[in-house]
Design a protein around this motif. Structure first.
Motif, PDB file in Angstrom:
ATOM      1  N   ILE A   2      46.432 -79.578  88.485  1.00 15.97           N
ATOM      2  CA  ILE A   2      46.128 -80.344  87.265  1.00 15.97           C
ATOM      3  C   ILE A   2      44.667 -80.747  87.311  1.00 15.97           C
ATOM      4  CG2 ILE A   2      46.490 -82.544  86.113  1.00 15.97           C
ATOM      5  CD1 ILE A   2      49.355 -82.353  86.494  1.00 15.97           C
ATOM      6  N   TRP A 140      44.091 -83.098  81.304  1.00 13.94           N
ATOM      7  CA  TRP A 140      44.270 -84.478  80.873  1.00 13.94           C
ATOM      8  C   TRP A 140      42.930 -85.212  80.910  1.00 13.94           C
ATOM      9  CZ3 TRP A 140      48.909 -86.116  78.988  1.00 13.94           C
ATOM     10  CH2 TRP A 140      50.038 -85.360  79.314  1.00 13.94           C
ATOM     11  N   ARG A 173      44.593 -83.347  76.065  1.00 13.06           N
ATOM     12  CA  ARG A 173      45.584 -84.418  76.035  1.00 13.06           C
ATOM     13  C   ARG A 173      44.993 -85.646  76.722  1.00 13.06           C
ATOM     14  NH1 ARG A 173      50.332 -80.930  78.695  1.00 13.06           N
ATOM     15  NH2 ARG A 173      48.512 -80.326  79.894  1.00 13.06           N
ATOM     16  N   THR A 251      51.541 -87.818  83.571  1.00 15.21           N
ATOM     17  CA  THR A 251      51.127 -86.417  83.475  1.00 15.21           C
ATOM     18  C   THR A 251      52.124 -85.456  84.092  1.00 15.21           C
ATOM     19  OG1 THR A 251      49.894 -86.552  85.555  1.00 15.21           O
ATOM     20  CG2 THR A 251      48.711 -87.090  83.536  1.00 15.21           C
TER      21      THR A 251
ATOM     22  N   GLY B  30      52.159 -82.257  82.347  1.00 11.56           N
ATOM     23  CA  GLY B  30      51.203 -81.295  82.871  1.00 11.56           C
ATOM     24  C   GLY B  30      51.873 -80.130  83.558  1.00 11.56           C
ATOM     25  N   ARG B  31      51.150 -78.995  83.548  1.00 13.92           N
ATOM     26  CA  ARG B  31      51.630 -77.842  84.317  1.00 13.92           C
ATOM     27  C   ARG B  31      51.123 -78.058  85.735  1.00 13.92           C
ATOM     28  NH1 ARG B  31      49.864 -76.421  79.504  1.00 13.92           N
ATOM     29  NH2 ARG B  31      47.745 -76.471  80.285  1.00 13.92           N
ATOM     30  N   THR B  32      52.027 -78.293  86.629  1.00 13.75           N
ATOM     31  CA  THR B  32      51.584 -78.658  87.957  1.00 13.75           C
ATOM     32  C   THR B  32      52.351 -77.905  89.000  1.00 13.75           C
ATOM     33  OG1 THR B  32      51.422 -80.501  89.500  1.00 13.75           O
ATOM     34  CG2 THR B  32      53.235 -80.547  87.966  1.00 13.75           C
ATOM     35  N   GLN B  33      51.732 -77.750  90.118  1.00 10.77           N
ATOM     36  CA  GLN B  33      52.438 -77.216  91.249  1.00 10.77           C
ATOM     37  C   GLN B  33      53.150 -78.358  91.940  1.00 10.77           C
ATOM     38  OE1 GLN B  33      52.986 -74.098  92.379  1.00 10.77           O
ATOM     39  NE2 GLN B  33      52.220 -73.695  90.351  1.00 10.77           N
ATOM     40  N   SER B  57      52.450 -73.320  96.257  1.00  7.14           N
ATOM     41  CA  SER B  57      51.079 -73.768  96.427  1.00  7.14           C
ATOM     42  C   SER B  57      50.164 -72.645  96.877  1.00  7.14           C
ATOM     43  CB  SER B  57      51.030 -74.903  97.434  1.00  7.14           C
ATOM     44  OG  SER B  57      51.458 -74.447  98.690  1.00  7.14           O
ATOM     45  N   PRO B  60      47.900 -68.793  92.924  1.00 11.43           N
ATOM     46  CA  PRO B  60      46.973 -69.425  91.970  1.00 11.43           C
ATOM     47  C   PRO B  60      47.711 -69.793  90.695  1.00 11.43           C
ATOM     48  CG  PRO B  60      46.566 -67.067  92.132  1.00 11.43           C
ATOM     49  CD  PRO B  60      47.577 -67.392  93.161  1.00 11.43           C
ATOM     50  N   VAL B  61      47.486 -70.978  90.233  1.00  7.61           N
ATOM     51  CA  VAL B  61      48.281 -71.420  89.102  1.00  7.61           C
ATOM     52  C   VAL B  61      47.455 -71.856  87.925  1.00  7.61           C
ATOM     53  CG1 VAL B  61      50.188 -72.149  90.495  1.00  7.61           C
ATOM     54  CG2 VAL B  61      48.351 -73.735  90.029  1.00  7.61           C
ATOM     55  N   TYR B  62      46.097 -71.928  88.114  1.00  9.08           N
ATOM     56  CA  TYR B  62      45.332 -72.414  86.987  1.00  9.08           C
ATOM     57  C   TYR B  62      45.193 -71.301  85.980  1.00  9.08           C
ATOM     58  CZ  TYR B  62      41.950 -74.489  84.036  1.00  9.08           C
ATOM     59  OH  TYR B  62      41.325 -75.001  82.939  1.00  9.08           O
ATOM     60  N   PHE B  64      45.993 -70.617  81.523  1.00 10.36           N
ATOM     61  CA  PHE B  64      46.633 -71.082  80.304  1.00 10.36           C
ATOM     62  C   PHE B  64      47.763 -70.129  79.960  1.00 10.36           C
ATOM     63  CE2 PHE B  64      44.182 -74.600  79.375  1.00 10.36           C
ATOM     64  CZ  PHE B  64      42.846 -74.327  79.620  1.00 10.36           C
ATOM     65  N   SER B  68      44.892 -64.731  84.770  1.00  9.99           N
ATOM     66  CA  SER B  68      43.613 -64.455  84.147  1.00  9.99           C
ATOM     67  C   SER B  68      43.117 -63.105  84.632  1.00  9.99           C
ATOM     68  CB  SER B  68      42.623 -65.553  84.521  1.00  9.99           C
ATOM     69  OG  SER B  68      42.401 -65.529  85.915  1.00  9.99           O
ATOM     70  N   GLU B  70      40.291 -62.477  85.835  1.00 10.54           N
ATOM     71  CA  GLU B  70      39.556 -62.635  87.090  1.00 10.54           C
ATOM     72  C   GLU B  70      40.505 -62.539  88.277  1.00 10.54           C
ATOM     73  OE1 GLU B  70      37.474 -65.485  84.140  1.00 10.54           O
ATOM     74  OE2 GLU B  70      39.521 -64.963  84.658  1.00 10.54           O
ATOM     75  N   LEU B  71      41.721 -63.054  88.105  1.00 11.64           N
ATOM     76  CA  LEU B  71      42.678 -63.045  89.195  1.00 11.64           C
ATOM     77  C   LEU B  71      43.065 -61.617  89.554  1.00 11.64           C
ATOM     78  CD1 LEU B  71      44.406 -64.724  91.037  1.00 11.64           C
ATOM     79  CD2 LEU B  71      46.134 -64.845  89.263  1.00 11.64           C
TER      80      LEU B  71
END
Lengths: 269, 260
Positions: A2, A140, A173, A251, B30-33, B57, B60-62, B64, B68, B70-71
């Motif tokens: 995040i 966020w 957000r 969040t 949020g989109r979170t790990q 973890s 790679p998770v970032y 949208f 991507s 690049e990944l």
């Protein structure tokens, strides 16, 4: 991962203080946290040695690219790392590159691959090109705001800007507006806080506030988290632990822990 | 009388705009790990029969929504480097040890029966400018690191420790003095503020004439400390290289050592 960013229309509201202390608190709660200084005049590196203040950082990456991990400075707390602003002279002279958004996305992709759970991006006051880019690419936004009658005039302006970003397609957000420098002994400051709580929905205003405290000024001048100002953390340090917990709730960062109701910490092995 | 110099109606209208769900938002959170089951600072050594889940973890998770470009480029480049390393004989063949880049279910073994790399029959890896950390478990990666690092250090005595002094890699038997001296030097330096966040290397010459070197490096699992006795103190450039390669061996990635 995040990405949090701070944003405010005016300076001196406590963005850097919030970033340093919130980042430290999140790291103490177990989140692998990277604090990124995107303010060319940022004070996050003040406590570091002079040689470290000359180290490359965020602006060097935005100008030349490269490996993010080489710019990261570890701290004594293993879960807490810092990436200083670096040298912004080139970019300030020539302006942000046209592909700043792409570069920032690549930056955050590398950061995620390094295993960070949270990135906190401290920004410069106002909505400069780089701050706008950072805000548009963050998950966020935290809005520190002085609890003073005149100062709160900047709130609608910032809200309008963020609403425009959303209309333009940026997934912005607000985690919440965070009242800072609240003077508990002054009726005007308290009244501002009450009025904002009446005007704003609870989703847009943090329950936790940051009081005006000389120790915050001292910590801010040194660029240190308040929890490290004394050998034993002072009572006011718990404020940011509470803020970190509230941020987790707002969040979804804390959702994983909620899904594990039977997993609790043990007092004894 | 209102003291705040703002219009309540304007604020309400703006708040409603900001609280509207985003166009593609299915979850307002949020989109979170998820946080790993153990803290990121927990030592690499897991309890027996308890797998530490770092599954999510490591990926790679970032993004949208989807991976991507690049990944994909990074993955393709890593595959190319891996293939070149295999062709050069630096990596074992696919049938023996090429595992998918899975998270470390069991951390580096603390097993006194496993000799350090220098005592094994197989020769240490040749020194090369490009260090390709093989895919595999963290134990395999650290084994690779130790076979690469020992000739660089010109030493047979090295341990990997965490911030608490627990041994993460190496044979503790006969190396108690190394561990104790390393942790004492590290803690004394921190207490006296001699070891700042940017300074990762300490050296001292012991009464036995050997040089004690301590290199600490941040990793996804917390600080990892390399402690070694050697006839000479390693150069600053070598220490930087060691820290970089160790970080990537623990985290699981590839590095070009010549670029450090």
């Amino acid at each position: 991962m995040i990405v949090f960013a701070t944003a405010s229309q005016k300076g001196g509201v406590g963005k850097t203080t919030v970033c340093i202390n919130l980042g430290h608190a999140l790291a103490r709660r177990g989140w692998n946290t990277l604090l990124v200084d995107t303010d060319p005049q940022g004070g996050i590196g003040l406590s570091l040695s002079r040689s470290t203040r000359r180290k490359q950082g965020f602006y060097d990456y935005m100008a030349k690219g490269g490996e993010v991990r080489r710019l990261i400075i570890p701290t004594r707390l293993p879960e807490f790392s810092i990436l200083p602003s670096g040298s912004a002279e080139g970019i300030m002279a020539q302006g942000m590159p046209a592909d700043a958004g792409d570069k920032l996305r690549a930056f955050l992709t590398q950061t995620a691959q390094l295993g960070y759970d949270c990135v906190i991006m401290d920004t410069a006051a106002g909505m400069s090109n780089i701050t706008e880019t950072v805000v548009r690419h963050s998950d966020w936004i935290i809005v520190p705001q002085q609890a003073e009658p005149l100062a709160v005039r900047s709130i609608p302006l910032l809200m309008e800007t963020l609403a425009r970003f959303r209309k333009e397609g940026a997934p912005v957000r607000i985690a919440g507006i965070l009242l800072t420098m609240l003077l508990n002994t002054h009726e005007a400051s308290l009244k501002v806080a009450r009025e904002l709580r009446q005007m704003l929905p609870p989703q847009l205003l943090f329950d936790q506030t940051i009081p005006r405290d000389p120790l915050f000024l001292e910590a801010s001048a040194m660029g240190l988290p308040i929890a490290l100002m004394r050998k034993n953390p002072p009572p006011s340090a718990i404020i940011f632990d509470q803020l970190a917990a509230e941020l987790e709730e707002r969040t979804g960062l804390g959702d994983q822990r909620k899904e594990q109701p039977h997993r609790h910490a043990s007092l004894l092995d | 009388m209102q003291v705040s110099w703002i219009d309540p109606d304007e604020i309400t209208a703006l708040a409603n705009q900001l609280l509207e769900p985003l166009p593609n938002e299915t979850d307002s959170r949020g989109r979170t790990q998820p946080l790993p089951e153990e803290s990121a600072a927990a030592p690499l050594i897991a309890e027996k029969d308890e797998a530490t889940s770092y599954q999510n973890s490591t990926s790679p998770v970032y993004a949208f929504g989807e991976a991507s470009p690049e990944l994909e480029q990074i993955r393709a480049k890593l595959r190319t480097i891996r293939d070149r390393a295999k062709d050069a004989g630096l990596l074992p063949s696919a049938s023996s040890s090429s595992l998918p880049d899975s998270p470390p279910a069991v951390a580096a073994p603390l097993n006194e029966d496993i000799p350090p790399a220098a005592d094994k029959v197989e020769p240490a890896l040749p020194v090369s400018d490009e260090v390709a950390i093989p895919e595999g478990t963290i134990a395999e990666r650290l084994d690779f690191f130790s076979r690469w690092a020992l000739p660089q250090l010109n030493s047979n005595d090295f341990l990997l420790l965490d911030d608490h002094g627990d041994i993460l890699w190496g044979v503790p038997k006969g190396r108690a003095e190394l561990k104790v001296q390393a942790m004492v030097m590290l803690r004394r330096a921190r207490q006296q503020d001699h070891l700042t966040p940017h300074q990762q290397v300490l050296h001292s010459q012991g009464h036995n004439g050997l040089y004690l070197s301590v290199v600490q490096t941040p990793t996804r699992h917390g600080n990892v400390i390399l402690a070694s006795f050697a006839a000479a103190a390693p150069s600053e450039q070598l220490c930087t290289k060691l820290a970089d390669v160790l970080t990537l061996a623990v985290n699981g990635a590839q590095v070009d050592a010549a670029s450090s």
